[in-house]
Design an enzyme around this catalytic site. Sequence first.
Site, PDB file in Angstrom:
ATOM      1  N   HIS A  86     -45.160  17.597 -32.825  1.00  0.00           N
ATOM      2  CA  HIS A  86     -45.496  16.195 -32.549  1.00  0.00           C
ATOM      3  C   HIS A  86     -44.247  15.367 -32.274  1.00  0.00           C
ATOM      4  CE1 HIS A  86     -49.446  17.194 -34.262  1.00  0.00           C
ATOM      5  NE2 HIS A  86     -49.881  16.076 -33.674  1.00  0.00           N
ATOM      6  N   LYS A 146     -44.256  10.407 -36.067  1.00  0.00           N
ATOM      7  CA  LYS A 146     -45.417  10.759 -36.893  1.00  0.00           C
ATOM      8  C   LYS A 146     -45.058  10.724 -38.374  1.00  0.00           C
ATOM      9  CE  LYS A 146     -49.143  14.126 -37.311  1.00  0.00           C
ATOM     10  NZ  LYS A 146     -50.102  13.028 -37.508  1.00  0.00           N
TER      11      LYS A 146
HETATM   12  N1  LIG Z   1     -57.577  11.755 -34.675  1.00  0.00           N
HETATM   13  C1  LIG Z   1     -56.879  11.804 -33.541  1.00  0.00           C
HETATM   14  O1  LIG Z   1     -57.325  12.352 -32.516  1.00  0.00           O
HETATM   15  C2  LIG Z   1     -55.540  11.164 -33.509  1.00  0.00           C
HETATM   16  C3  LIG Z   1     -55.022  10.669 -34.668  1.00  0.00           C
HETATM   17  N2  LIG Z   1     -53.837  10.017 -34.667  1.00  0.00           N
HETATM   18  C4  LIG Z   1     -53.444   9.428 -35.947  1.00  0.00           C
HETATM   19  O2  LIG Z   1     -53.665   8.016 -35.863  1.00  0.00           O
HETATM   20  C5  LIG Z   1     -52.736   7.323 -36.678  1.00  0.00           C
HETATM   21  C6  LIG Z   1     -52.019   6.262 -35.840  1.00  0.00           C
HETATM   22  O3  LIG Z   1     -51.289   6.885 -34.823  1.00  0.00           O
HETATM   23  P1  LIG Z   1     -50.437   6.044 -33.761  1.00  0.00           P
HETATM   24  O4  LIG Z   1     -51.299   5.095 -33.009  1.00  0.00           O
HETATM   25  O5  LIG Z   1     -49.658   7.052 -33.010  1.00  0.00           O
HETATM   26  O6  LIG Z   1     -49.464   5.228 -34.741  1.00  0.00           O
HETATM   27  P2  LIG Z   1     -48.665   3.876 -34.444  1.00  0.00           P
HETATM   28  O7  LIG Z   1     -47.615   3.786 -35.506  1.00  0.00           O
HETATM   29  O8  LIG Z   1     -48.271   3.800 -33.013  1.00  0.00           O
HETATM   30  O9  LIG Z   1     -49.761   2.731 -34.694  1.00  0.00           O
HETATM   31  C7  LIG Z   1     -50.259   2.374 -35.948  1.00  0.00           C
HETATM   32  C8  LIG Z   1     -50.373   0.843 -35.988  1.00  0.00           C
HETATM   33  O10 LIG Z   1     -51.103   0.490 -37.168  1.00  0.00           O
HETATM   34  C9  LIG Z   1     -50.343  -0.487 -37.892  1.00  0.00           C
HETATM   35  N3  LIG Z   1     -50.679  -0.325 -39.307  1.00  0.00           N
HETATM   36  C10 LIG Z   1     -50.083   0.444 -40.245  1.00  0.00           C
HETATM   37  N4  LIG Z   1     -50.734   0.339 -41.418  1.00  0.00           N
HETATM   38  C11 LIG Z   1     -51.750  -0.543 -41.225  1.00  0.00           C
HETATM   39  C12 LIG Z   1     -52.781  -1.056 -42.055  1.00  0.00           C
HETATM   40  N5  LIG Z   1     -52.885  -0.707 -43.337  1.00  0.00           N
HETATM   41  N6  LIG Z   1     -53.632  -1.941 -41.528  1.00  0.00           N
HETATM   42  C13 LIG Z   1     -53.545  -2.320 -40.227  1.00  0.00           C
HETATM   43  N7  LIG Z   1     -52.598  -1.874 -39.385  1.00  0.00           N
HETATM   44  C14 LIG Z   1     -51.717  -0.962 -39.867  1.00  0.00           C
HETATM   45  C15 LIG Z   1     -48.902  -0.182 -37.555  1.00  0.00           C
HETATM   46  O11 LIG Z   1     -48.079  -1.285 -37.827  1.00  0.00           O
HETATM   47  P3  LIG Z   1     -46.529  -0.987 -38.222  1.00  0.00           P
HETATM   48  O12 LIG Z   1     -45.937  -0.346 -37.028  1.00  0.00           O
HETATM   49  O13 LIG Z   1     -45.972  -2.352 -38.535  1.00  0.00           O
HETATM   50  O14 LIG Z   1     -46.578  -0.084 -39.412  1.00  0.00           O
HETATM   51  C16 LIG Z   1     -49.010   0.138 -36.076  1.00  0.00           C
HETATM   52  O15 LIG Z   1     -49.023  -1.019 -35.281  1.00  0.00           O
HETATM   53  C17 LIG Z   1     -51.812   8.411 -37.257  1.00  0.00           C
HETATM   54  O16 LIG Z   1     -52.294   8.792 -38.532  1.00  0.00           O
HETATM   55  C18 LIG Z   1     -51.996   9.583 -36.302  1.00  0.00           C
HETATM   56  O17 LIG Z   1     -51.760  10.819 -36.921  1.00  0.00           O
HETATM   57  C19 LIG Z   1     -53.102   9.872 -33.542  1.00  0.00           C
HETATM   58  C20 LIG Z   1     -53.543  10.397 -32.362  1.00  0.00           C
HETATM   59  C21 LIG Z   1     -54.811  11.079 -32.242  1.00  0.00           C
HETATM   60  O1  LIG Z   2     -49.903  11.556 -34.902  1.00  0.00           O
HETATM   61  C1  LIG Z   2     -50.387  11.996 -33.827  1.00  0.00           C
HETATM   62  O2  LIG Z   2     -49.900  11.741 -32.724  1.00  0.00           O
HETATM   63  C2  LIG Z   2     -51.570  12.858 -33.912  1.00  0.00           C
HETATM   64  N1  LIG Z   2     -52.157  12.986 -35.065  1.00  0.00           N
HETATM   65  C3  LIG Z   2     -53.325  13.740 -35.328  1.00  0.00           C
HETATM   66  C4  LIG Z   2     -53.037  14.823 -36.345  1.00  0.00           C
HETATM   67  O3  LIG Z   2     -52.288  14.580 -37.313  1.00  0.00           O
HETATM   68  O4  LIG Z   2     -53.576  15.911 -36.214  1.00  0.00           O
HETATM   69  C5  LIG Z   2     -54.004  14.222 -34.079  1.00  0.00           C
HETATM   70  C6  LIG Z   2     -53.079  14.609 -32.974  1.00  0.00           C
HETATM   71  O5  LIG Z   2     -52.434  15.779 -33.336  1.00  0.00           O
HETATM   72  C7  LIG Z   2     -52.093  13.489 -32.690  1.00  0.00           C
END
Ligand SMILES: NC(=O)C1=CN([C@@H]2O[C@H](COP(=O)(O)OP(=O)(O)OC[C@H]3O[C@@H](n4cnc5c(N)ncnc54)[C@H](OP(=O)(O)O)[C@@H]3O)[C@@H](O)[C@H]2O)C=CC1
Ligand SMILES: O=C(O)C1=N[C@H](C(=O)O)C[C@H](O)C1
Length: 278
Positions: A167, A171
């Site tokens: 990743h 992350k």
């Molecule tokens: N299930 C799936 O298919 C996928 C899952 N993911 C998961 O999604 C999550 C987010 O990923 P990603 O978008 O890349 O992360 P980012 O860090 O780009 O975005 C997360 C956002 O949420 C904010 N945030 C953090 N904590 C809180 C909270 N308690 N309440 C509200 N807002 C909050 C962050 O603010 P700040 O930056 O100030 O902390 C940031 O703006 C991760 O756990 C990732 O593993 C990602 C891709 C695909």
């Molecule tokens: O953090 C990410 O980017 C992603 N998180 C998810 C995970 O932890 O499996 C899904 C995907 O791999 C992208």
Amino acid sequence: MTNQAPIPVIVNGAAGKMGREVIKAVTQARDLKLVGAIDISPEYQDQDAGELAGLSEPLEVPITNQLEALLGYVAGDRQSPPGVMVDFTHPDGVYDNIRSAIAYGIRPVVGTTGLSPEQINDLADFAEKASTGCLIIPNFSIGMVLLQQAAVTASQYFDYVEIIELHHNQKADAPSGTAIQTAQLLGEMGKAFNSPIVKETEKLPGARGSLAEEGIRIHSVRLPGLIAHQEVIFGAPGQVYTLRHDTSDRSCYMPGVLLAIRQVSQLKSLVYGLDKIL
Ligand SMILES: NC(=O)C1=CN([C@@H]2O[C@H](COP(=O)(O)OP(=O)(O)OC[C@H]3O[C@@H](n4cnc5c(N)ncnc54)[C@H](OP(=O)(O)O)[C@@H]3O)[C@@H](O)[C@H]2O)C=CC1
Ligand SMILES: O=C(O)C1=N[C@H](C(=O)O)C[C@H](O)C1
């Protein structure tokens, strides 16, 4: 398309990489309506969610950190179908976000990874008691579901398997939620994988990766330039069988996210994994 009112959608983590992608996808779907955009990041408070997501027109939906107020507001709208909260935030906050949403009768669709098994069990109890649907989906891409299905099939014939997940280096959690789920799915086959052949010594701690409960090793790579990638490698005398999935753009998750938003209100309990709703 029916004349039903659109499903109200709150995006939590709206300023993040996934949140912005979800805002674009929800805005393009005629049966969904973005009604709120939550993010704790101070940098983005009051900015228009549409402009932040790169849309040409503002959506008149400001980014706010007032989750409870927004949940209460959406729950109070009796003219619309039940509201949905899509959560792509952070492992530290996601448990509380889900509890709050369920308490207000708002259905969570959760992509955020890093929840412990105990937290997931607790949320399942809470959703069951509230008779409220909740979807927790470690990976929304169809390619990963297919990879996992192929891995389950291969595991009938191979006794040795390891997982490598790679990743981007922003992350927070390791191993990835997807890798943990993949090990769980293989574990459900009821096999004892990876019987040791020799006594191993790790000269550097962690050299052999983390050991999941199922007896499967997971290796986590974090580098700039990567998005999200996973290999499941099976070994047997004289052959290696490798399954690999690569994400080249986060848009790959959006069909799964939209499907989950449309399905979650049909559920009365917590469901884990995209494969369960396809
Ligand atoms: N299930 C799936 O298919 C996928 C899952 N993911 C998961 O999604 C999550 C987010 O990923 P990603 O978008 O890349 O992360 P980012 O860090 O780009 O975005 C997360 C956002 O949420 C904010 N945030 C953090 N904590 C809180 C909270 N308690 N309440 C509200 N807002 C909050 C962050 O603010 P700040 O930056 O100030 O902390 C940031 O703006 C991760 O756990 C990732 O593993 C990602 C891709 C695909
Ligand atoms: O953090 C990410 O980017 C992603 N998180 C998810 C995970 O932890 O499996 C899904 C995907 O791999 C992208």
